[in-house]
Design a protein around this motif. Structure first.
Motif, PDB file in Angstrom:
ATOM      1  N   ASP A 168       5.303  -1.000   2.773  1.00 59.75           N
ATOM      2  CA  ASP A 168       4.349  -0.373   3.695  1.00 59.75           C
ATOM      3  C   ASP A 168       3.989   1.045   3.240  1.00 59.75           C
ATOM      4  OD1 ASP A 168       4.001  -2.512   5.377  1.00 59.75           O
ATOM      5  OD2 ASP A 168       5.534  -1.883   6.819  1.00 59.75           O
ATOM      6  N   SER A 169       4.980   1.761   2.710  1.00 58.77           N
ATOM      7  CA  SER A 169       4.701   3.104   2.200  1.00 58.77           C
ATOM      8  C   SER A 169       3.687   3.054   1.062  1.00 58.77           C
ATOM      9  CB  SER A 169       5.993   3.771   1.716  1.00 58.77           C
ATOM     10  OG  SER A 169       6.888   3.994   2.782  1.00 58.77           O
ATOM     11  N   MET A 170       3.818   2.044   0.226  1.00 56.89           N
ATOM     12  CA  MET A 170       2.877   1.917  -0.886  1.00 56.89           C
ATOM     13  C   MET A 170       1.485   1.539  -0.382  1.00 56.89           C
ATOM     14  SD  MET A 170       5.018   0.567  -4.115  1.00 56.89           S
ATOM     15  CE  MET A 170       6.243   1.702  -4.806  1.00 56.89           C
ATOM     16  N   ARG A 171       1.429   0.683   0.608  1.00 57.49           N
ATOM     17  CA  ARG A 171       0.128   0.358   1.197  1.00 57.49           C
ATOM     18  C   ARG A 171      -0.537   1.620   1.747  1.00 57.49           C
ATOM     19  NH1 ARG A 171       2.867  -4.424   3.880  1.00 57.49           N
ATOM     20  NH2 ARG A 171       2.322  -6.239   2.598  1.00 57.49           N
ATOM     21  N   GLU A 173      -0.128   4.668   0.845  1.00 59.38           N
ATOM     22  CA  GLU A 173      -0.597   5.535  -0.230  1.00 59.38           C
ATOM     23  C   GLU A 173      -1.910   5.030  -0.825  1.00 59.38           C
ATOM     24  OE1 GLU A 173       0.351   8.419  -1.152  1.00 59.38           O
ATOM     25  OE2 GLU A 173       2.098   8.522   0.172  1.00 59.38           O
ATOM     26  N   VAL A 174      -2.010   3.716  -0.993  1.00 58.67           N
ATOM     27  CA  VAL A 174      -3.249   3.140  -1.516  1.00 58.67           C
ATOM     28  C   VAL A 174      -4.412   3.462  -0.577  1.00 58.67           C
ATOM     29  CG1 VAL A 174      -4.463   0.982  -2.041  1.00 58.67           C
ATOM     30  CG2 VAL A 174      -2.097   1.291  -2.786  1.00 58.67           C
ATOM     31  N   ARG A 175      -4.142   3.413   0.720  1.00 61.33           N
ATOM     32  CA  ARG A 175      -5.206   3.663   1.707  1.00 61.33           C
ATOM     33  C   ARG A 175      -5.703   5.112   1.680  1.00 61.33           C
ATOM     34  NH1 ARG A 175      -1.464   0.282   5.343  1.00 61.33           N
ATOM     35  NH2 ARG A 175      -2.466  -1.770   5.410  1.00 61.33           N
ATOM     36  N   THR A 176      -4.879   6.013   1.142  1.00 59.94           N
ATOM     37  CA  THR A 176      -5.273   7.423   1.121  1.00 59.94           C
ATOM     38  C   THR A 176      -6.042   7.810  -0.143  1.00 59.94           C
ATOM     39  OG1 THR A 176      -3.219   8.161   0.068  1.00 59.94           O
ATOM     40  CG2 THR A 176      -3.238   8.035   2.483  1.00 59.94           C
ATOM     41  N   ILE A 177      -6.119   6.895  -1.117  1.00 60.81           N
ATOM     42  CA  ILE A 177      -6.846   7.187  -2.350  1.00 60.81           C
ATOM     43  C   ILE A 177      -8.339   7.120  -2.063  1.00 60.81           C
ATOM     44  CG2 ILE A 177      -7.282   6.430  -4.723  1.00 60.81           C
ATOM     45  CD1 ILE A 177      -4.407   5.407  -4.807  1.00 60.81           C
ATOM     46  N   ASP A 204      -8.614  -4.435   4.953  1.00 60.87           N
ATOM     47  CA  ASP A 204      -9.117  -4.972   3.699  1.00 60.87           C
ATOM     48  C   ASP A 204      -8.034  -5.030   2.622  1.00 60.87           C
ATOM     49  OD1 ASP A 204     -11.509  -5.141   4.950  1.00 60.87           O
ATOM     50  OD2 ASP A 204     -12.415  -3.389   3.981  1.00 60.87           O
ATOM     51  N   LEU A 205      -7.091  -4.069   2.632  1.00 61.47           N
ATOM     52  CA  LEU A 205      -6.033  -4.067   1.629  1.00 61.47           C
ATOM     53  C   LEU A 205      -5.138  -5.292   1.774  1.00 61.47           C
ATOM     54  CD1 LEU A 205      -4.392  -2.833  -0.647  1.00 61.47           C
ATOM     55  CD2 LEU A 205      -3.229  -1.396   1.044  1.00 61.47           C
ATOM     56  N   ILE A 206      -4.719  -5.571   2.996  1.00 54.39           N
ATOM     57  CA  ILE A 206      -3.854  -6.739   3.208  1.00 54.39           C
ATOM     58  C   ILE A 206      -4.612  -8.020   2.884  1.00 54.39           C
ATOM     59  CG2 ILE A 206      -2.576  -8.051   4.957  1.00 54.39           C
ATOM     60  CD1 ILE A 206      -1.859  -5.400   6.270  1.00 54.39           C
ATOM     61  N   SER A 207      -5.899  -8.067   3.208  1.00 57.99           N
ATOM     62  CA  SER A 207      -6.705  -9.234   2.860  1.00 57.99           C
ATOM     63  C   SER A 207      -6.767  -9.413   1.346  1.00 57.99           C
ATOM     64  CB  SER A 207      -8.117  -9.091   3.424  1.00 57.99           C
ATOM     65  OG  SER A 207      -8.095  -9.082   4.833  1.00 57.99           O
ATOM     66  N   LEU A 208      -6.901  -8.300   0.610  1.00 54.81           N
ATOM     67  CA  LEU A 208      -6.921  -8.376  -0.848  1.00 54.81           C
ATOM     68  C   LEU A 208      -5.589  -8.885  -1.386  1.00 54.81           C
ATOM     69  CD1 LEU A 208      -8.277  -7.767  -3.584  1.00 54.81           C
ATOM     70  CD2 LEU A 208      -7.336  -5.443  -3.414  1.00 54.81           C
ATOM     71  N   GLU A 209      -4.506  -8.383  -0.847  1.00 55.33           N
ATOM     72  CA  GLU A 209      -3.182  -8.854  -1.256  1.00 55.33           C
ATOM     73  C   GLU A 209      -3.067 -10.370  -1.107  1.00 55.33           C
ATOM     74  OE1 GLU A 209       0.387  -6.141  -0.298  1.00 55.33           O
ATOM     75  OE2 GLU A 209      -0.997  -5.817   1.346  1.00 55.33           O
ATOM     76  N   GLN A 210      -3.489 -10.869   0.036  1.00 56.04           N
ATOM     77  CA  GLN A 210      -3.370 -12.293   0.302  1.00 56.04           C
ATOM     78  C   GLN A 210      -4.286 -13.114  -0.597  1.00 56.04           C
ATOM     79  OE1 GLN A 210      -4.123 -12.395   4.526  1.00 56.04           O
ATOM     80  NE2 GLN A 210      -2.002 -11.873   5.034  1.00 56.04           N
ATOM     81  N   GLU A 221       1.782  -3.174  -7.096  1.00 55.70           N
ATOM     82  CA  GLU A 221       0.968  -3.300  -8.308  1.00 55.70           C
ATOM     83  C   GLU A 221      -0.325  -2.502  -8.194  1.00 55.70           C
ATOM     84  OE1 GLU A 221      -0.146  -4.360 -12.076  1.00 55.70           O
ATOM     85  OE2 GLU A 221       1.781  -4.817 -11.127  1.00 55.70           O
ATOM     86  N   ILE A 222      -0.964  -2.575  -7.040  1.00 56.00           N
ATOM     87  CA  ILE A 222      -2.214  -1.837  -6.836  1.00 56.00           C
ATOM     88  C   ILE A 222      -1.963  -0.335  -6.943  1.00 56.00           C
ATOM     89  CG2 ILE A 222      -4.029  -1.302  -5.152  1.00 56.00           C
ATOM     90  CD1 ILE A 222      -3.677  -4.165  -4.076  1.00 56.00           C
ATOM     91  N   LEU A 223      -0.905   0.148  -6.281  1.00 53.65           N
ATOM     92  CA  LEU A 223      -0.615   1.577  -6.334  1.00 53.65           C
ATOM     93  C   LEU A 223      -0.271   2.022  -7.752  1.00 53.65           C
ATOM     94  CD1 LEU A 223      -0.286   4.272  -4.919  1.00 53.65           C
ATOM     95  CD2 LEU A 223       2.084   3.652  -4.387  1.00 53.65           C
TER      96      LEU A 223
END
Length: 437
Positions: A168-171, A173-177, A204-210, A221-223
């Motif tokens: 969740d922490s990595m998610r 961080e990705v959302r703040t880019i 959208d991030l969780i949708s992309l993961e799935q 991996e994304i981060l």
């Protein structure tokens, strides 16, 4: 007591494939209890055998091949290489009794068939069966496989982040880019909004993961792709928060430390002056406990690119890498993101996979490890299919009585890959058991 076996043998409803799987597991468990080996590999080909189950290799005795004839399925028999026929139920009843036969049979059934046969949730197994199997063959020495759960013990007086918190922490961080247009979800908890249990909120991030991978490895991996330094910073900060205090790993500074499972594992290998611990954790908490409380312990920390040395009798293997508290600038061979997992497990010779396979050559106790990782399960399953006498134990806390069926299902599910769940009332009971090993 099995409700649906009161009027017949637990083997009667097995299909041909299930019956073959049952026999391999049962012969393997028999060999395990007798400290022999039972393997499905390296068996000489012969037209004499209709369907080979495997070969038993007793110590200092002649190898025995077990097989099935065309008629053995209907009669629920099997044969050995001398031509001797055995009634499966009678043979294994004499080896380890009714409850274990029923458990092995159930581990080959799917839940659907179990329900059709009359299974009622919570009625399948007695709570103590895993412990009985663990105690049936006392080992002079156990290996350990540790997961993140072993660090959640309150007695450590340090806050280690969980796997879910790390991801969740990595998610976040990705959302703040800012270069990535991902709408940020509001913090519903901070707003005092509670959601129905079954309602899933995803951006959208969780949708992309799935869409890409549907595993917990993709957010890391994304981060890592977008900001490698931030990737490692998140891992380190998740392991060692601002309140992390290494002094708490010294029993002189922490009176609760001796009541933790991690301390008891350290004490176990120190007192035996030998041991092999494979950990999926990146932290060096176990090493700190050894250094501060057992300074004369001669051990080696191992990770990729650092070869094991025979001069050490205690090895701590970080198969997914190491990120030491005092070495923030130098993470060692971390396996967390998707492609790190793919590289670590894609062939039998890759480090993460090979180290786990090597670990399974002797009996292990898994602690703080729910065995939920897909790659880990594949290694256990592959090992067990080749070596049905390779059995291991995972320590787990019991579910509430209303969810007893979940413990039953775990027993059946994990037995199929050579892992026997041992259930405890609470986590301190696990610590006490390890203390008495």
């Amino acid at each position: 007591m099995f409700f649906f076996f009161n009027n017949g043998s637990p083997l009667e409803k097995l299909t041909r494939l299930e019956y073959s799987d049952f026999l391999k597991s049962a012969l393997g468990l028999m060999a395990y209890f007798n400290k022999d080996s039972f393997t499905t590999e390296g068996i000489p080909k012969s037209k004499k055998y209709y369907k080979v189950l495997g070969q038993l290799i007793p110590k200092n005795q002649k190898t025995i091949i077990f097989y099935l004839t065309e008629d053995d399925y209907d009669s629920k028999r099997f044969h050995d290489s001398t031509g001797q026929a055995y009634s499966a139920y009678d043979y294994f009843y004499n080896q380890f009794g009714k409850s274990t036969i029923e458990l092995l049979a159930m581990s080959t059934y799917g839940m659907k068939k179990m329900v059709e046969l009359g299974y009622e949730p919570g009625s399948l197994l007695k709570d103590t069966l895993g412990m009985e199997l663990l105690n049936k063959r006392k080992n002079e020495e156990y290996r350990f496989i540790l997961g993140a759960g072993v660090n959640k013990d309150n007695g450590l007086n340090n806050t280690f982040g969980s796997w879910a918190e790390l991801v969740d922490s990595m998610r976040n961080e990705v959302r703040t880019i800012k270069s990535i247009p991902i709408p940020v979800l509001p913090d519903l908890k901070a707003l005092g909004i509670s959601l129905p249990y079954k309602l899933e909120i995803k951006d959208d991030l969780i949708s992309l993961e799935q869409d890409i991978c549907n595993t917990n490895y993709i957010a890391p991996e994304i981060l890592k792709n977008l900001d490698p330094q931030k990737y490692y910073d998140v891992i380190y900060n998740n392991l060692y928060s601002s309140s992390f205090n290494p002094r708490m790993f010294d029993k002189d500074n922490n009176e609760q430390l001796e009541n933790t499972t991690l301390f008891q594992i350290a004490k176990n290998v120190y007192q035996k002056k030998r041991g092999r611990i494979l950990t999926f954790n990146y932290d060096n908490a176990l090493e700190m406990i050894l250094d501060k409380n057992f300074p004369s312990a001669k051990y080696q920390t191992v990770y990729k690119y650092k070869a094991e040395k025979n001069e050490y009798n205690i090895h701590i293997v970080h198969s997914h890498g190491l990120y030491s508290y005092n070495d923030k600038k130098h993470p060692k061979a971390i396996v967390l993101s998707t492609y790190e997992y793919l590289r670590g497990y894609f062939t039998a010779g890759q480090y993460a996979r090979k180290k786990l396979s090597d670990q399974l050559k002797e009996t292990n106790i898994l602690i703080g490890n729910s065995v939920s990782d897909y790659e880990e399960q594949k290694v256990f399953f592959t090992n067990f299919k080749k070596n049905p006498s390779s059995w291991h134990f995972v320590f787990m806390k019991k579910n509430a009585p209303s969810n007893k069926w979940m413990d039953d299902y775990k027993m059946c599910y994990f037995m199929r890959m050579g892992i026997i769940p041992v259930f405890f009332d609470d986590y301190p009971d696990i610590t006490e058991y390890v203390n008495n090993l």
